[in-house]
Design an enzyme around this catalytic site. Structure first.
Site, short mmCIF file in Angstrom:
data_model
loop_
_atom_site.label_atom_id
_atom_site.label_comp_id
_atom_site.label_asym_id
_atom_site.label_seq_id
_atom_site.Cartn_x
_atom_site.Cartn_y
_atom_site.Cartn_z
N ASP A 1 51.82 36.61 51.20
CA ASP A 1 50.58 37.32 51.51
C ASP A 1 50.68 38.08 52.84
O ASP A 1 50.22 39.22 52.93
CB ASP A 1 49.42 36.32 51.57
CG ASP A 1 48.07 37.01 51.74
OD1 ASP A 1 47.42 37.31 50.72
OD2 ASP A 1 47.68 37.27 52.90
N PHE B 1 44.93 38.36 49.97
CA PHE B 1 45.42 39.00 48.75
C PHE B 1 45.94 37.99 47.75
O PHE B 1 45.92 38.26 46.54
CB PHE B 1 46.46 40.06 49.09
CG PHE B 1 45.90 41.20 49.88
CD1 PHE B 1 44.67 41.75 49.55
CD2 PHE B 1 46.58 41.72 50.98
CE1 PHE B 1 44.13 42.79 50.28
CE2 PHE B 1 46.04 42.77 51.71
CZ PHE B 1 44.81 43.30 51.37
N ASP B 2 46.40 36.83 48.20
CA ASP B 2 46.70 35.75 47.26
C ASP B 2 45.43 35.36 46.50
O ASP B 2 45.44 35.20 45.27
CB ASP B 2 47.23 34.52 48.00
CG ASP B 2 48.74 34.50 48.11
OD1 ASP B 2 49.41 35.00 47.18
OD2 ASP B 2 49.27 33.99 49.11
N VAL B 3 44.34 35.18 47.24
CA VAL B 3 43.08 34.78 46.61
C VAL B 3 42.59 35.88 45.67
O VAL B 3 42.19 35.61 44.52
CB VAL B 3 42.03 34.46 47.68
CG1 VAL B 3 40.66 34.22 47.05
CG2 VAL B 3 42.45 33.24 48.49
#
Length: 379
Positions: free
Chosen positions: A139, A167-169
């Site tokens: 991320d 951005f992972d989430v």
């Protein structure tokens, strides 16, 4: 099986760390039966400490509720056979290995599809399966390479990462949307399909107005601290004893703000009477607002502005945010087998999310899952 709109859906979760596990937890909360496949050493986040609860990283606890864990060494033929059996049984297969990384185990999309044409296969990567296939998908890298860090921080200071792996989430959320769309399509046609998401594409999409400023307006946005490119005021402003976030999203709100501050003439000032003019003259308007705000404390202004129907708020710690949600009756914390977790934010009147299983210990359900797969094969 759990109750919920996805009850009966079996998810084979070959993902680890954050984007994939967050996606599968959301599916599990909605009733899906999620089998978390871990290497014998376990998901990396089990050991990402501190902080911990009962020796387990709270990072791991955040995204692995409502799952069953089985430890499989894909290099072991017997374990690989179990993985293949699970892939044949699953309605949804989710993985975030590097593109092509599962092909040697016969767990790539083409191989899984041969076992089960109805499977929804979701691949999550950092930079896609074309030119970015070999790039590691962390991320922090995507925050830097997408442009987000160039927008975060003081104008004259260094770039900063966001306080979470944003951005992972977001990629986890987009993966869930893709999986749900594919499941709906399968209900209509009987066809499975390949869902692909990646962190960079997610980043460019979720930068919304900032990427639009470039692709549609030819403007390259830069760091503005807490200021907004297109609105003023829309930032924390100093009061008599601390900062308060003050927002005027349109001309009507600005007029109410000026009246609440005891400066109604500001709304009629031709320098400030429209959104565009306030942006052009923000350095002239800011000291006038700060002068008025200095007359009261942040809490006093919060009460005054809220009573006037204006958006405003303090800058809380994470503890303060949780406590605010509690005061508002949102019940943000749910305990599962005495493990506190954050409530799924989706509300459904007929089939709400459920909280059935605490984040599992490594291989906690290995024997149970093997028996289940054997029973399914025999049937």
């Amino acid at each position: 099986m759990g109750a919920g709109p996805l009850s009966g859906v079996v998810v084979a979760d070959f993902s680890r760390v954050l984007a994939g596990p967050y996606a599968t937890m959301l599916l599990a909360d909605l009733g899906a039966e999620v089998v978390k496949v871990e290497a014998p050493a376990g998901d990396d986040t089990r050991g990402w400490v501190p902080p911990t609860r009962d020796g387990v990283g709270t990072y791991y606890l955040a995204v692995n509720r409502n799952k069953r864990s089985i430890a499989l060494d894909l290099g072991d033929p017997a374990d690989l056979e179990v993985a293949h059996a699970l892939s044949a049984r699953a309605d949804v297969f989710i993985q975030n290995f590097k593109p092509g990384g599962l092909a040697r185990f016969g767990l790539d999309y083409a191989s899984v599809k041969r076992r089960n044409e109805r499977t929804i296969y979701c691949s999550i990567s950092g930079f896609g399966s074309a030119g970015g296939a070999k790039l590691p998908g962390y991320d922090l890298l995507v925050q830097g390479m997408s442009g987000l860090m160039s927008l975060t921080g003081d104008p004259d200071g260094p770039p900063f990462r966001a306080g979470i792996s944003v951005f992972d989430v977001m990629t986890g959320l987009h993966s869930v949307i893709g999986v749900l769309a594919a499941l709906h399509h399968r209900d209509l046609t009987g066809e499975g399909q390949h869902v692909e998401t990646n962190l960079l594409s997610t980043a460019l999409s979720t930068l919304v107005n900032q990427t639009s400023a470039y692709v549609a307006g030819g403007v390259v946005p830069t760091r503005m601290g807490n200021a907004h490119l297109s609105l003023f005021p829309y930032e924390p402003l100093a009061t008599g004893d601390g900062e308060l976030i003050v927002v005027a999203g349109n001309d009507g709100q600005f007029r109410r703000l000026a009246e609440a501050l005891g400066r109604p003439e500001l709304a009629d000032d031709e320098r400030f009477d429209t959104v565009g003019k306030r942006n052009d003259h923000r350095e002239e308007l800011r000291p006038l607002l700060l002068e008025a705000l200095a007359a009261k404390s942040a809490q006093e202004w919060f009460e005054v502005l809220t009573a006037a129907g204006l958006p405003c708020g303090p800058i809380n710690t994470v503890q303060g945010g949780v406590e605010l949600a509690e005061r508002l009756g949102l019940e943000p914390v749910v305990e599962v087998d005495q493990v506190p977790t954050i409530r799924n934010p989706i509300g459904l009147s007929a089939t709400p999310p459920s909280y059935r299983l605490a984040p599992p210990a490594l291989d906690e359900h290995g024997d149970e899952i093997r028996r289940w797969l054997t029973e399914e094969t025999d049937a």
